[in-house]
Design a protein around this motif. Structure first.
Motif, PDB file in Angstrom:
ATOM      1  N   ALA A  15     -16.730  25.776  -7.414  1.00 50.04           N
ATOM      2  CA  ALA A  15     -15.787  25.816  -6.291  1.00 50.04           C
ATOM      3  C   ALA A  15     -14.882  24.589  -6.290  1.00 50.04           C
ATOM      4  O   ALA A  15     -13.666  24.691  -6.030  1.00 50.04           O
ATOM      5  CB  ALA A  15     -16.553  25.910  -4.975  1.00 50.04           C
ATOM      6  N   ILE A  16     -15.450  23.427  -6.590  1.00 51.76           N
ATOM      7  CA  ILE A  16     -14.656  22.193  -6.613  1.00 51.76           C
ATOM      8  C   ILE A  16     -13.659  22.235  -7.764  1.00 51.76           C
ATOM      9  O   ILE A  16     -12.485  21.850  -7.598  1.00 51.76           O
ATOM     10  CB  ILE A  16     -15.576  20.963  -6.744  1.00 51.76           C
ATOM     11  N   ILE A  17     -14.080  22.691  -8.924  1.00 52.55           N
ATOM     12  CA  ILE A  17     -13.159  22.789 -10.066  1.00 52.55           C
ATOM     13  C   ILE A  17     -11.999  23.712  -9.725  1.00 52.55           C
ATOM     14  O   ILE A  17     -10.830  23.401  -9.990  1.00 52.55           O
ATOM     15  CB  ILE A  17     -13.913  23.287 -11.321  1.00 52.55           C
ATOM     16  N   GLU A  18     -12.316  24.857  -9.117  1.00 52.17           N
ATOM     17  CA  GLU A  18     -11.257  25.798  -8.744  1.00 52.17           C
ATOM     18  C   GLU A  18     -10.285  25.163  -7.751  1.00 52.17           C
ATOM     19  O   GLU A  18      -9.063  25.335  -7.869  1.00 52.17           O
ATOM     20  CB  GLU A  18     -11.882  27.056  -8.142  1.00 52.17           C
ATOM     21  N   LEU A  19     -10.822  24.422  -6.785  1.00 49.41           N
ATOM     22  CA  LEU A  19      -9.966  23.765  -5.795  1.00 49.41           C
ATOM     23  C   LEU A  19      -9.064  22.734  -6.457  1.00 49.41           C
ATOM     24  O   LEU A  19      -7.861  22.666  -6.161  1.00 49.41           O
ATOM     25  CB  LEU A  19     -10.847  23.098  -4.729  1.00 49.41           C
ATOM     26  N   PHE A  20      -9.634  21.917  -7.366  1.00 49.71           N
ATOM     27  CA  PHE A  20      -8.827  20.904  -8.056  1.00 49.71           C
ATOM     28  C   PHE A  20      -7.716  21.575  -8.867  1.00 49.71           C
ATOM     29  O   PHE A  20      -6.568  21.119  -8.869  1.00 49.71           O
ATOM     30  CB  PHE A  20      -9.718  20.070  -8.975  1.00 49.71           C
ATOM     31  N   ARG A  21      -8.067  22.669  -9.568  1.00 51.98           N
ATOM     32  CA  ARG A  21      -7.071  23.342 -10.417  1.00 51.98           C
ATOM     33  C   ARG A  21      -5.946  23.942  -9.576  1.00 51.98           C
ATOM     34  O   ARG A  21      -4.771  23.902  -9.961  1.00 51.98           O
ATOM     35  CB  ARG A  21      -7.748  24.434 -11.250  1.00 51.98           C
ATOM     36  N   LYS A  22      -6.295  24.517  -8.408  1.00 47.64           N
ATOM     37  CA  LYS A  22      -5.270  25.093  -7.533  1.00 47.64           C
ATOM     38  C   LYS A  22      -4.304  24.028  -7.036  1.00 47.64           C
ATOM     39  O   LYS A  22      -3.138  24.320  -6.737  1.00 47.64           O
ATOM     40  CB  LYS A  22      -5.929  25.792  -6.345  1.00 47.64           C
ATOM     41  N   ASN A  23      -4.806  22.789  -6.936  1.00 48.63           N
ATOM     42  CA  ASN A  23      -3.957  21.681  -6.490  1.00 48.63           C
ATOM     43  C   ASN A  23      -3.279  20.958  -7.650  1.00 48.63           C
ATOM     44  O   ASN A  23      -2.739  19.866  -7.477  1.00 48.63           O
ATOM     45  CB  ASN A  23      -4.787  20.686  -5.682  1.00 48.63           C
ATOM     46  N   GLY A  24      -3.324  21.574  -8.839  1.00 42.49           N
ATOM     47  CA  GLY A  24      -2.632  21.010  -9.998  1.00 42.49           C
ATOM     48  C   GLY A  24      -3.326  19.830 -10.639  1.00 42.49           C
ATOM     49  O   GLY A  24      -2.696  19.081 -11.411  1.00 42.49           O
ATOM     50  N   ASP A  25      -4.591  19.646 -10.377  1.00 43.35           N
ATOM     51  CA  ASP A  25      -5.349  18.520 -10.931  1.00 43.35           C
ATOM     52  C   ASP A  25      -6.099  19.002 -12.167  1.00 43.35           C
ATOM     53  O   ASP A  25      -6.998  19.837 -12.079  1.00 43.35           O
ATOM     54  CB  ASP A  25      -6.334  17.992  -9.880  1.00 43.35           C
ATOM     55  N   ASP A  26      -5.731  18.483 -13.333  1.00 40.16           N
ATOM     56  CA  ASP A  26      -6.318  18.925 -14.598  1.00 40.16           C
ATOM     57  C   ASP A  26      -7.379  17.981 -15.137  1.00 40.16           C
ATOM     58  O   ASP A  26      -7.763  18.064 -16.317  1.00 40.16           O
ATOM     59  CB  ASP A  26      -5.211  19.109 -15.652  1.00 40.16           C
ATOM     60  N   ARG A  27      -7.855  17.077 -14.323  1.00 36.59           N
ATOM     61  CA  ARG A  27      -8.891  16.159 -14.792  1.00 36.59           C
ATOM     62  C   ARG A  27     -10.146  16.933 -15.211  1.00 36.59           C
ATOM     63  O   ARG A  27     -10.455  17.984 -14.647  1.00 36.59           O
ATOM     64  CB  ARG A  27      -9.253  15.164 -13.693  1.00 36.59           C
ATOM     65  N   PRO A  28     -10.889  16.395 -16.185  1.00 38.93           N
ATOM     66  CA  PRO A  28     -12.153  17.047 -16.562  1.00 38.93           C
ATOM     67  C   PRO A  28     -13.185  16.871 -15.456  1.00 38.93           C
ATOM     68  O   PRO A  28     -13.070  15.969 -14.615  1.00 38.93           O
ATOM     69  CB  PRO A  28     -12.561  16.304 -17.830  1.00 38.93           C
TER      70      PRO A  28
END
Length: 281
Positions: free
Chosen positions: A50-63
């Motif tokens: 869920a956190i990865i999906e949230l980061f990706r939706k906000n344009g954050d590509d960090r590993p």
């Protein structure tokens, strides 16, 4: 079967998640990681995704190794415990589940027919419709023996709903309805707080207690004589044929009713296996 104070539930970022339940059937995965170890890794994996999906939706590509979040959990004493969790750590821990997943195939406790399907949850807040639905399942005086057992249990174990009232007052965190719904069953009245208490504030549920709850909530046939009711635990060898699980999914079930039906099905499976149902409320 002693009533106890309910702890404040499991929280993430201040939001209460669910009632966790587990069919306490011994198996190789539980022997390796323990029941709590499996639950924590499953929840950790879900949070990580869920956190990865949230980061990706906000344009954050960090590993994931560079992603973190605050985990807030209320302790039984009412204090808050806050930790910073690295997402990659959750994924690493979840990988320990992978070699154990195949053992779940064909397991008699696998209610959900998936890896670790003996584990389930009921999400908070419980809907008003689900509380009304549970009350509607309770026996009336025409169901004489089961009705008498329910009335005796409420009186003998002092199910007055007092341990649930502080949860209901917490502004729709645990319950959609601010006031407990009530139902009159002939000569006595019961409310949703008392019923919740009977289900979730007695600690882990023995097979014997599960059998009574299944009767009370119309999940198994009630047309039993006194001797049959007295011998529900351990379950009779022909329980699956003579006492089938009665509650089926309906198209108009909301998420709380669906999850409560699945919980009761887990109770049924645990009863038939003559094992406990573990609860984390």
């Amino acid at each position: 079967m002693v009533k106890k104070e309910l702890p404040i539930g499991r929280q993430v970022n201040g939001e209460t998640m669910a009632i966790d339940y587990v069919i306490d059937y011994d198996c190789i995965p539980k022997q390796h990681l323990g029941t709590e170890g499996i639950i924590e890794r499953l929840k950790g994996e879900e949070r990580a995704r869920a956190i990865i999906e949230l980061f990706r939706k906000n344009g954050d590509d960090r590993p994931p190794s560079e992603m973190g979040f605050e985990f807030t959990r209320a302790t039984p004493t009412g204090e808050e415990e806050v930790r910073v969790i690295v997402v990659q750590d959750l994924l690493d821990e979840a990988e320990k589940l992978d070699p154990l997943r195949p053992y779940c195939a064909g397991c008699p406790a696998n209610r959900a027919q998936r890896p670790f399907g003996c584990i389930g949850f009921i999400q908070y807040p419980l809907s008003s419709d689900s509380e009304a639905w549970m009350l509607d399942q309770l026996p009336v005086p025409d169901d004489t023996l089961v009705w008498l057992l329910l009335r005796q249990g409420v009186e003998e174990f002092d199910y007055d709903g007092s341990s649930v009232q502080p949860l209901r007052s917490q502004s729709e965190v645990y319950f959609e309805a601010r006031d407990a719904l009530k139902r009159r069953l002939g000569e006595f009245q019961i409310n949703a707080d008392q019923l919740f208490e009977m289900l979730f504030s007695v600690g882990h549920l023995s097979a014997n207690h599960a059998a009574l709850l299944l009767l009370f909530l119309n999940a198994i046939p009630r047309d039993l004589d006194a001797d049959a009711i007295m011998h529900l635990s351990p379950p009779p060898p022909d329980a699956n044929e003579r006492l089938p699980f009665l509650l089926k999914p309906e198209a108009d079930d909301d998420h709380s009713i669906s999850e409560l039906k699945e919980f009761l099905r887990s109770l049924y499976i645990a009863w038939r296996l003559n094992v406990r149902t573990l609860l984390d409320v």
